[in-house]
Design an enzyme around this catalytic site. Structure first.
Site, PDB file in Angstrom:
ATOM      1  CB  SER A 130     -37.916  49.472   3.903  1.00  0.00           C
ATOM      2  OG  SER A 130     -38.465  49.708   5.098  1.00  0.00           O
ATOM      3  CE1 TYR A 143     -35.420  54.544   4.128  1.00  0.00           C
ATOM      4  CE2 TYR A 143     -37.303  53.583   5.274  1.00  0.00           C
ATOM      5  CZ  TYR A 143     -35.887  53.609   4.628  1.00  0.00           C
ATOM      6  OH  TYR A 143     -35.334  52.242   4.455  1.00  0.00           O
TER       7      TYR A 143
END
Length: 233
Positions: A130, A143
């Site tokens: 990500s 996260y």
């Protein structure tokens, strides 16, 4: 690593980016596509082989490695996300849960399938990461930490698996229009666009695949005097 005639295993393949990976692998001529999900009945894409796999369960991971011994491309896509920063999780339960899937799940898969890839000539491993590997904000703080850890894992695996001829590539992207980001009002890429960029990069031998413009800008900033992770909200 070419997808044509490859045998591909994709974790979290029943929806979102994982489902798009399965579709695209078939379109590129993969010989066999294992679509792994906690509930294999949730995999409805024709042409794939559904398998039951929860990456947080060591026994299921070991069984998948035994049953899918022909895999030469592993796509570690399974992941979960919860909103909130570090100070929003006083019990650490949410943080642990995300690390269990996003980091330890990926590590379990690498440990189990590394020997499988070796037996099949080396092959490739693609780890879905990500933009949050490099930039952390309170919206997705814990996260982001799990994805930073997964990036470090990917970089280490690349060196550990080099001798057996395994290509280890990382995929970084910003927000993608999937169930995972429902309710987050930000510009989003389509899963199909991200997957095309990912598999183009994998086939070209790219080790760090930057699938959208926002990710490319953040990555470039890391070498500057004003890296994106220091920018105020």
């Amino acid at each position: 690593m070419q997808l044509a005639q490859a045998t591909v295993l994709i974790t979290g393949a029943n929806r979102g980016i994982g489902l798009a990976f399965a579709r695209e692998a078939l379109a590129r001529g993969a010989r066999r596509v294992y679509a792994a999900a906690r509930d294999p009945a949730s995999v409805s894409l024709p042409g794939v082989y559904p398998i039951a796999l929860d990456v947080t369960d060591p026994e299921q991971v070991a069984r998948a490695a035994r049953d899918c011994g022909d895999v030469d491309v592993l796509i570690n896509n399974a992941g979960i996300a919860a909103t909130g920063g570090f100070l929003d999780d006083p019990t650490l339960e949410t943080t642990r849960r995300q690390f269990e899937t996003n980091f330890f799940g990926m590590l379990r898969m690498a440990q189990a399938f590394g020997p499988v890839l070796a037996r099949n000539g080396g092959g490739a491993m693609l780890n879905v990461l990500s933009i949050a590997s490099w930039i952390n904000r309170p919206l997705l703080g814990t996260y982001g930490a799990s994805k930073s850890a997964a990036w470090a894992l990917t970089n280490g695996l690349r060196h550990e698996l080099r001798a057996q001829g395994t290509q280890v590539s990382a995929l970084h992207m910003g927000f993608v229009d999937t169930d995972l980001t429902r309710g987050i009002e930000m510009p989003k890429s389509t899963p199909e666009a991200i997957v095309r960029a990912a598999l183009d990069g994998l086939e070209a031998g790219v080790l760090e695949i930057l699938a959208d413009e926002a990710t490319r800008q953040v990555r470039q900033s890391l070498a500057s005097d004003s890296p994106a992770y220091l920018a105020p909200l």
